[in-house]
Design a protein around this motif. Structure first.
Motif, PDB file in Angstrom:
ATOM      1  N   VAL A 158       8.215  -1.706  21.857  1.00 26.78           N
ATOM      2  CA  VAL A 158       8.234  -2.806  21.087  1.00 26.78           C
ATOM      3  C   VAL A 158       7.539  -3.720  22.533  1.00 26.78           C
ATOM      4  CG1 VAL A 158       9.372  -4.766  20.162  1.00 26.78           C
ATOM      5  CG2 VAL A 158       9.750  -1.946  19.103  1.00 26.78           C
ATOM      6  N   ALA A 159       6.512  -4.401  21.741  1.00 31.66           N
ATOM      7  CA  ALA A 159       6.479  -5.619  22.649  1.00 31.66           C
ATOM      8  C   ALA A 159       6.438  -6.819  22.083  1.00 31.66           C
ATOM      9  CB  ALA A 159       4.803  -5.136  22.863  1.00 31.66           C
ATOM     10  N   ASN A 160       6.762  -7.450  21.099  1.00 28.68           N
ATOM     11  CA  ASN A 160       6.474  -8.611  20.742  1.00 28.68           C
ATOM     12  C   ASN A 160       6.784  -8.666  19.874  1.00 28.68           C
ATOM     13  OD1 ASN A 160       4.525  -8.089  22.601  1.00 28.68           O
ATOM     14  ND2 ASN A 160       3.009  -9.418  20.534  1.00 28.68           N
ATOM     15  N   ASP A 161       8.068  -9.282  19.748  1.00 31.11           N
ATOM     16  CA  ASP A 161       9.568  -9.600  18.219  1.00 31.11           C
ATOM     17  C   ASP A 161       8.859 -11.240  17.463  1.00 31.11           C
ATOM     18  OD1 ASP A 161      11.198 -10.358  16.271  1.00 31.11           O
ATOM     19  OD2 ASP A 161      12.632 -10.398  17.149  1.00 31.11           O
ATOM     20  N   ASN A 162       8.029 -11.153  16.693  1.00 35.36           N
ATOM     21  CA  ASN A 162       6.829 -12.295  16.559  1.00 35.36           C
ATOM     22  C   ASN A 162       8.452 -13.078  15.641  1.00 35.36           C
ATOM     23  OD1 ASN A 162       5.086 -12.015  18.672  1.00 35.36           O
ATOM     24  ND2 ASN A 162       3.383 -11.556  16.782  1.00 35.36           N
ATOM     25  N   VAL A 255       7.653  -9.133  24.415  1.00 39.33           N
ATOM     26  CA  VAL A 255       8.175 -10.732  24.024  1.00 39.33           C
ATOM     27  C   VAL A 255       9.067 -11.121  22.975  1.00 39.33           C
ATOM     28  CG1 VAL A 255       6.480 -12.741  23.493  1.00 39.33           C
ATOM     29  CG2 VAL A 255       5.625 -11.420  24.863  1.00 39.33           C
ATOM     30  N   ARG A 256      10.363 -11.621  23.880  1.00 43.33           N
ATOM     31  CA  ARG A 256      11.339 -12.418  22.405  1.00 43.33           C
ATOM     32  C   ARG A 256      10.832 -13.775  22.089  1.00 43.33           C
ATOM     33  NH1 ARG A 256      16.011 -10.737  26.521  1.00 43.33           N
ATOM     34  NH2 ARG A 256      17.513 -11.710  24.615  1.00 43.33           N
ATOM     35  N   PHE A 257       9.982 -13.299  21.665  1.00 39.92           N
ATOM     36  CA  PHE A 257       9.563 -14.867  20.630  1.00 39.92           C
ATOM     37  C   PHE A 257       9.890 -15.448  19.566  1.00 39.92           C
ATOM     38  CE2 PHE A 257       6.752 -18.063  18.436  1.00 39.92           C
ATOM     39  CZ  PHE A 257       6.685 -18.789  19.653  1.00 39.92           C
ATOM     40  N   LEU A 285       4.958 -18.563  12.624  1.00 36.52           N
ATOM     41  CA  LEU A 285       5.742 -18.177  12.927  1.00 36.52           C
ATOM     42  C   LEU A 285       6.855 -19.033  13.142  1.00 36.52           C
ATOM     43  CD1 LEU A 285       3.822 -15.390  16.089  1.00 36.52           C
ATOM     44  CD2 LEU A 285       4.378 -15.261  13.863  1.00 36.52           C
ATOM     45  N   VAL A 286       7.121 -20.503  13.934  1.00 43.06           N
ATOM     46  CA  VAL A 286       7.820 -21.118  13.954  1.00 43.06           C
ATOM     47  C   VAL A 286       8.404 -21.235  12.495  1.00 43.06           C
ATOM     48  CG1 VAL A 286       8.609 -23.432  14.692  1.00 43.06           C
ATOM     49  CG2 VAL A 286       7.034 -21.910  16.193  1.00 43.06           C
ATOM     50  N   ARG A 287       7.411 -21.063  11.311  1.00 41.67           N
ATOM     51  CA  ARG A 287       8.255 -21.475  10.353  1.00 41.67           C
ATOM     52  C   ARG A 287       8.833 -20.139   9.620  1.00 41.67           C
ATOM     53  NH1 ARG A 287       3.651 -24.782  10.502  1.00 41.67           N
ATOM     54  NH2 ARG A 287       2.237 -22.829   9.594  1.00 41.67           N
ATOM     55  N   LYS A 288       8.307 -19.271   9.983  1.00 40.18           N
ATOM     56  CA  LYS A 288       8.798 -17.653   9.714  1.00 40.18           C
ATOM     57  C   LYS A 288      10.310 -18.003  10.216  1.00 40.18           C
ATOM     58  CE  LYS A 288       4.404 -14.796   8.423  1.00 40.18           C
ATOM     59  NZ  LYS A 288       3.613 -14.760   8.613  1.00 40.18           N
ATOM     60  N   VAL A 289      10.519 -18.285  11.070  1.00 40.20           N
ATOM     61  CA  VAL A 289      12.076 -18.270  12.631  1.00 40.20           C
ATOM     62  C   VAL A 289      12.809 -19.528  11.227  1.00 40.20           C
ATOM     63  CG1 VAL A 289      12.951 -18.922  13.918  1.00 40.20           C
ATOM     64  CG2 VAL A 289      11.031 -17.695  14.113  1.00 40.20           C
ATOM     65  N   ARG A 291      11.999 -21.953   8.010  1.00 41.68           N
ATOM     66  CA  ARG A 291      10.845 -22.999   7.298  1.00 41.68           C
ATOM     67  C   ARG A 291      11.105 -24.591   7.242  1.00 41.68           C
ATOM     68  NH1 ARG A 291      11.787 -19.915   1.098  1.00 41.68           N
ATOM     69  NH2 ARG A 291      10.959 -22.313   0.618  1.00 41.68           N
ATOM     70  N   ARG A 292      12.271 -24.815   7.101  1.00 36.90           N
ATOM     71  CA  ARG A 292      11.952 -26.259   7.809  1.00 36.90           C
ATOM     72  C   ARG A 292      12.172 -27.307   8.698  1.00 36.90           C
ATOM     73  NH1 ARG A 292      16.666 -24.059   5.151  1.00 36.90           N
ATOM     74  NH2 ARG A 292      18.400 -24.230   7.198  1.00 36.90           N
ATOM     75  N   THR A 293      11.590 -26.403  10.079  1.00 32.12           N
ATOM     76  CA  THR A 293      11.074 -26.862  10.805  1.00 32.12           C
ATOM     77  C   THR A 293       9.611 -27.527  11.067  1.00 32.12           C
ATOM     78  OG1 THR A 293      12.302 -25.066  12.105  1.00 32.12           O
ATOM     79  CG2 THR A 293      10.865 -26.487  13.724  1.00 32.12           C
ATOM     80  N   LYS A 294       9.740 -28.610  11.735  1.00 30.68           N
ATOM     81  CA  LYS A 294       8.503 -29.743  11.785  1.00 30.68           C
ATOM     82  C   LYS A 294       7.739 -28.873  13.221  1.00 30.68           C
ATOM     83  CE  LYS A 294       7.046 -34.656  10.609  1.00 30.68           C
ATOM     84  NZ  LYS A 294       6.169 -33.267   9.134  1.00 30.68           N
ATOM     85  N   THR A 295       6.693 -28.535  12.306  1.00 29.15           N
ATOM     86  CA  THR A 295       5.323 -28.502  13.415  1.00 29.15           C
ATOM     87  C   THR A 295       4.322 -28.882  13.336  1.00 29.15           C
ATOM     88  OG1 THR A 295       4.173 -26.393  12.192  1.00 29.15           O
ATOM     89  CG2 THR A 295       6.599 -25.896  13.300  1.00 29.15           C
ATOM     90  N   PHE A 296       3.469 -28.993  14.441  1.00 31.83           N
ATOM     91  CA  PHE A 296       1.951 -29.581  14.525  1.00 31.83           C
ATOM     92  C   PHE A 296       1.536 -28.799  15.121  1.00 31.83           C
ATOM     93  CE2 PHE A 296       4.613 -33.014  14.256  1.00 31.83           C
ATOM     94  CZ  PHE A 296       4.535 -33.906  13.584  1.00 31.83           C
TER      95      PHE A 296
END
Length: 315
Positions: A158-162, A255-257, A285-289, A291-296
């Motif tokens: 397992v290389a990345n947990d995105n 990568v434990r992102f 990826l952040v929104r999939k963790v 969905r209510r998180t604000k991102t730019f």
């Protein structure tokens, strides 16, 4: 003032033309690029602005190019009064995060990732390794499956947990091909091969780690001024010796992102996550963790202006 976390993209986000709009508009960005060309002794600006894409995508070129892009944009943000309270990066992006936290100087970081790229390229024969993204399957099932394949002689890790439902595997080409069929049988919605030149973040990268460690020992690493969440631990790191050790392990560790983002959110100290550099992959990826998180995602003057409007309102 609003509190933001900076996120920095990794390899795969590169494309011809990235950061050119900032370069043409900002004299300070031009100075950053001039410094980079002197440090790297390659025409990185021409590669980034004109290509060809195949040359830019080579690991030893893509890594410094992406670091330069992120560092230049981070400088523009800080010139506009934006200071992150924490930072993280995806794989290569961790070096960009460390530059933003002043644990690494840009010139040294550029030379370091250029060498890192070369070491990764030569660690395993070209064309003999592979990576693939597994969609719609839980980590436990994937981990058990790759262990089963590895026990039979083909290395797959397992290389990345995105993010939930997206995990990347890495290993020998044949091992990844076997894993692809097995994981589909076990319920994966899709298993997509990645366009990469080697089995990154797997045990097959360990031969490169000792040489990278020697390069890191020669590098001036300082304590980080803000928490930088490490790929290997998904936890904040400040101390320069710990930063050095984790960068060595990062080469062959997952990568434990997804966990990193969850931990940054749990700190309760962030109003938005700001992706600094080319592309919008990490924002997604952040929104999939959560969905209510604000991102730019800031990659050109237009996206910068939209972010600054939000950042400075009610300030």
């Amino acid at each position: 003032m609003k509190k933001v976390a900076f996120l920095f993209p990794g390899q795969g986000s590169q494309e011809v033309g990235m950061t050119k709009a900032f370069y043409e508009k900002d004299e300070d960005v031009k100075k950053v690029f001039d410094r980079a060309e002197q440090a790297l002794q390659v025409p990185i600006k021409t590669l980034m602005f004109e290509g060809p894409q195949e040359e830019l995508t080579k690991t030893e070129n893509a890594q410094p190019a992406l670091l330069l892009s992120s560092a230049a944009i981070a400088n523009v943000l800080q010139k506009n009064g934006v200071k992150p309270v924490m930072a993280a990066g995806h794989s290569l992006g961790e070096y960009s995060a460390l530059v933003s936290a002043r644990a690494l100087q840009l010139d040294e970081a550029l030379k370091l990732v250029q060498t890192r790229g070369r070491l990764m390229e030569k660690a395993y024969p070209a064309g003999k390794g592979a990576m693939a993204a597994v969609l719609g399957l839980d980590e436990k099932t994937i981990s058990e499956s790759v262990d089963e394949i590895s026990e039979k002689g083909e290395i797959v890790d397992v290389a990345n947990d995105n993010c939930p439902g997206q995990i990347v595997i890495s290993g020998t080409k044949q091992g990844v091909e076997i894993a692809t069929e097995l994981l589909k049988e076990k319920g994966a919605k899709r298993v997509l091969p990645l366009n990469v030149s080697g089995p990154f973040h797997s045990r097959l990268m360990e031969p490169a780690s000792s040489e990278l460690e020697q390069e890191l020992l020669k590098t001036d690493i300082q304590d980080a001024e803000i928490p930088v969440y490490a790929n290997v631990t998904a936890a904040p790191v400040h101390d320069q010796s710990e930063i050095q050790n984790l960068l060595v392990k990062q080469l062959y560790s997952p990568v434990r992102f997804s966990e990193t983002i969850s931990n940054m959110m749990a700190s309760g100290d962030v109003d938005a996550f700001v992706e600094v550099g080319n592309g919008k992959v990490l924002s997604g990826l952040v929104r999939k963790v959560n969905r209510r998180t604000k991102t730019f995602a800031i990659q050109d003057p237009e996206s910068l202006a939209a972010f600054l409007e939000w950042y400075k309102e009610d300030a």
